[in-house]
Motif scaffolding. Structure first.
Motif, mmCIF file in Angstrom:
data_model
loop_
_atom_site.group_PDB
_atom_site.id
_atom_site.type_symbol
_atom_site.label_atom_id
_atom_site.label_comp_id
_atom_site.label_asym_id
_atom_site.label_seq_id
_atom_site.Cartn_x
_atom_site.Cartn_y
_atom_site.Cartn_z
ATOM 1 N N LEU A 78 0.791 -1.159 0.014
ATOM 2 C CA LEU A 78 0.061 -0.031 0.083
ATOM 3 C C LEU A 78 0.952 1.249 -0.232
ATOM 4 C CD1 LEU A 78 -1.368 0.588 3.736
ATOM 5 C CD2 LEU A 78 0.259 -1.287 3.101
ATOM 6 N N ASP A 79 0.337 2.538 -0.206
ATOM 7 C CA ASP A 79 0.845 3.558 -0.065
ATOM 8 C C ASP A 79 2.108 4.078 -0.932
ATOM 9 O OD1 ASP A 79 -1.219 3.917 1.698
ATOM 10 O OD2 ASP A 79 0.090 4.204 3.343
ATOM 11 N N GLY A 80 2.321 3.475 -2.427
ATOM 12 C CA GLY A 80 3.215 3.600 -3.086
ATOM 13 C C GLY A 80 3.481 5.271 -3.675
ATOM 14 N N THR A 81 4.751 5.563 -3.450
ATOM 15 C CA THR A 81 4.906 7.088 -3.768
ATOM 16 C C THR A 81 6.066 6.904 -4.815
ATOM 17 O OG1 THR A 81 5.525 9.291 -3.041
ATOM 18 C CG2 THR A 81 6.690 7.297 -2.029
ATOM 19 N N LEU A 82 6.371 7.944 -5.490
ATOM 20 C CA LEU A 82 7.420 8.109 -6.874
ATOM 21 C C LEU A 82 8.526 8.766 -6.350
ATOM 22 C CD1 LEU A 82 8.036 7.681 -9.812
ATOM 23 C CD2 LEU A 82 7.050 9.888 -10.189
ATOM 24 N N TRP A 83 9.707 8.141 -6.629
ATOM 25 C CA TRP A 83 10.925 8.973 -6.346
ATOM 26 C C TRP A 83 11.739 8.484 -7.680
ATOM 27 C CZ3 TRP A 83 12.518 12.708 -3.691
ATOM 28 C CH2 TRP A 83 14.016 13.084 -3.741
ATOM 29 N N VAL A 84 12.428 9.689 -8.195
ATOM 30 C CA VAL A 84 13.206 9.574 -9.460
ATOM 31 C C VAL A 84 14.771 9.986 -9.128
ATOM 32 C CG1 VAL A 84 13.695 10.599 -11.863
ATOM 33 C CG2 VAL A 84 11.409 10.230 -10.937
ATOM 34 N N GLU A 85 15.579 9.205 -9.331
ATOM 35 C CA GLU A 85 17.004 9.488 -8.856
ATOM 36 C C GLU A 85 17.950 9.223 -10.036
ATOM 37 O OE1 GLU A 85 18.413 8.464 -4.665
ATOM 38 O OE2 GLU A 85 19.243 7.002 -5.836
ATOM 39 N N GLU A 86 18.847 10.175 -10.644
ATOM 40 C CA GLU A 86 19.493 9.905 -11.498
ATOM 41 C C GLU A 86 18.702 9.460 -12.753
ATOM 42 O OE1 GLU A 86 22.990 7.569 -10.349
ATOM 43 O OE2 GLU A 86 23.735 9.089 -9.122
ATOM 44 N N GLY A 104 6.807 -3.184 6.739
ATOM 45 C CA GLY A 104 8.349 -2.873 5.964
ATOM 46 C C GLY A 104 7.828 -1.762 5.035
ATOM 47 N N MET A 105 9.182 -0.996 4.879
ATOM 48 C CA MET A 105 9.207 0.023 3.822
ATOM 49 C C MET A 105 10.002 -0.645 2.522
ATOM 50 S SD MET A 105 8.026 2.989 3.429
ATOM 51 C CE MET A 105 7.507 3.526 5.179
ATOM 52 N N ASP A 106 9.663 -0.797 1.542
ATOM 53 C CA ASP A 106 10.059 -1.286 0.455
ATOM 54 C C ASP A 106 10.330 -0.477 -0.800
ATOM 55 O OD1 ASP A 106 9.767 -3.573 2.201
ATOM 56 O OD2 ASP A 106 8.346 -4.979 0.621
ATOM 57 N N LEU A 107 11.206 -1.061 -1.627
ATOM 58 C CA LEU A 107 11.722 -0.100 -2.776
ATOM 59 C C LEU A 107 11.520 -0.919 -3.884
ATOM 60 C CD1 LEU A 107 13.200 2.111 -4.032
ATOM 61 C CD2 LEU A 107 15.328 1.323 -3.683
ATOM 62 N N VAL A 108 11.114 -0.684 -5.327
ATOM 63 C CA VAL A 108 11.210 -1.299 -6.243
ATOM 64 C C VAL A 108 11.550 -0.398 -7.400
ATOM 65 C CG1 VAL A 108 8.505 -1.099 -6.757
ATOM 66 C CG2 VAL A 108 10.026 -2.902 -7.852
ATOM 67 N N ARG A 109 12.493 -0.773 -8.490
ATOM 68 C CA ARG A 109 12.882 -0.054 -9.391
ATOM 69 C C ARG A 109 11.680 -0.137 -10.724
ATOM 70 N NH1 ARG A 109 18.517 0.120 -13.165
ATOM 71 N NH2 ARG A 109 17.622 1.386 -14.846
ATOM 72 N N LEU A 110 11.140 1.030 -11.166
ATOM 73 C CA LEU A 110 10.089 1.001 -12.204
ATOM 74 C C LEU A 110 10.774 0.979 -13.616
ATOM 75 C CD1 LEU A 110 7.493 3.254 -10.474
ATOM 76 C CD2 LEU A 110 7.632 0.659 -10.709
ATOM 77 N N SER A 111 10.103 0.547 -14.586
ATOM 78 C CA SER A 111 10.543 0.773 -15.983
ATOM 79 C C SER A 111 10.516 2.368 -16.259
ATOM 80 C CB SER A 111 9.600 0.031 -16.833
ATOM 81 O OG SER A 111 8.094 0.306 -16.979
ATOM 82 N N GLU A 112 11.035 2.798 -17.555
ATOM 83 C CA GLU A 112 10.933 4.025 -17.704
ATOM 84 C C GLU A 112 9.613 4.717 -17.912
ATOM 85 O OE1 GLU A 112 13.130 7.261 -21.071
ATOM 86 O OE2 GLU A 112 13.190 5.150 -21.231
ATOM 87 N N ASP A 113 8.652 4.024 -18.357
ATOM 88 C CA ASP A 113 7.047 4.520 -18.496
ATOM 89 C C ASP A 113 6.378 4.249 -17.162
ATOM 90 O OD1 ASP A 113 7.031 1.767 -18.791
ATOM 91 O OD2 ASP A 113 5.831 1.699 -20.702
#
Length: 248
Positions: A78-86, A104-113
């Motif tokens: 739940l509660d996903g937010t966007l972060w753009v780095e480099e 937990g607080m989790d991180l996942v890399r997204l595709s460019e789109d």
């Protein structure tokens, strides 16, 4: 919502981000389908995830990027937010305590789109890592909530994350800081909460006049009693400080 979407149930925690010339709505969707046997006295263990929707304008209409959430289906998320780095987009999201006890607080890399995850998720920290997050008695266990993550880089370059949990029965917001200045961390919890009077799930923004503010909901309840509050905050290089209610 398209009829063939993975779920068309309740929507939580919508937030809109401007990215690459489009507008993206991150929303937590909830299923009524029980996933696994619930623990007596706990909320139902159902499918829950953050799905991303796209529009040309902030007022929409928003259409889903595919039929399924961008968070892993096997995680109650739940509660996903966007972060753009480099120039690389990531989603930071909460892994529900109902599934893992210590949220937990989790991180996942997204595709460019932003249409899909392109790497396996990693856990940044658990709610119990913060001294102020004292947990809640749920049956015969102490459970720890992670809610409402949002990232902010101070004017000196320090990367902070505000997030919410419970402090001695009160909904509260704390601050974590990335030791490396990067979203992958490692993350260290600041000892004192940012706000602890039944308020949380915040987002940081600047007014058109440049004032730094935080908006969050006050009174965490299941009966629709939450109300939005806006406070002015101060960027203190190493942390954030609430100054008082925003007065236009």
């Amino acid at each position: 919502m398209p009829e063939n979407n993975w779920i068309t149930g309740k929507v939580w925690a919508p937030e809109v981000h401007s990215y690459a010339g489009k507008y993206y709505l991150f929303a937590t969707l909830n299923s009524d389908i029980q996933w696994k046997k619930s623990v007596p006295g706990w909320p139902s263990y159902t499918f829950r995830g953050t799905q991303i929707f796209r529009a040309d304008r902030p007022e929409g209409p928003f259409l889903p990027l595919g039929q399924f959430p961008q968070t892993p289906m096997e995680r109650m998320a739940l509660d996903g937010t966007l972060w753009v780095e480099e120039e690389i987009p990531y989603m930071v999201f909460c892994h529900e305590w109902v599934q893992i006890v210590d949220g937990g607080m989790d991180l996942v890399r997204l595709s460019e789109d932003l249409s899909q995850a392109v790497e396996a998720p990693q856990t940044l920290f658990h709610a119990s890592a913060a001294d102020w997050s004292t947990g809640s008695a749920t049956g015969d266990q102490t459970t720890y909530v992670t809610d409402g993550c949002f990232l902010y880089r101070t004017h000196t370059g320090k990367l902070l994350m505000i997030w919410s949990s419970f402090k001695e029965g009160q909904y509260a917001m704390g601050v974590a800081e990335s030791v490396t200045g990067r979203v992958a961390g490692p993350w260290r919890q600041q000892p004192k909460p940012l706000f602890e009077q039944e308020g949380g799930h915040g987002m940081i923004f600047r007014t058109f006049e440049g004032r730094l503010c935080i908006v969050f909901h006050n009174q965490n309840s299941s009966n629709g009693g939450e109300r939005a509050q806006i406070y002015e905050i101060e960027d203190q290089e190493e942390t954030l400080k609430v100054k008082g209610k925003f007065i236009p």
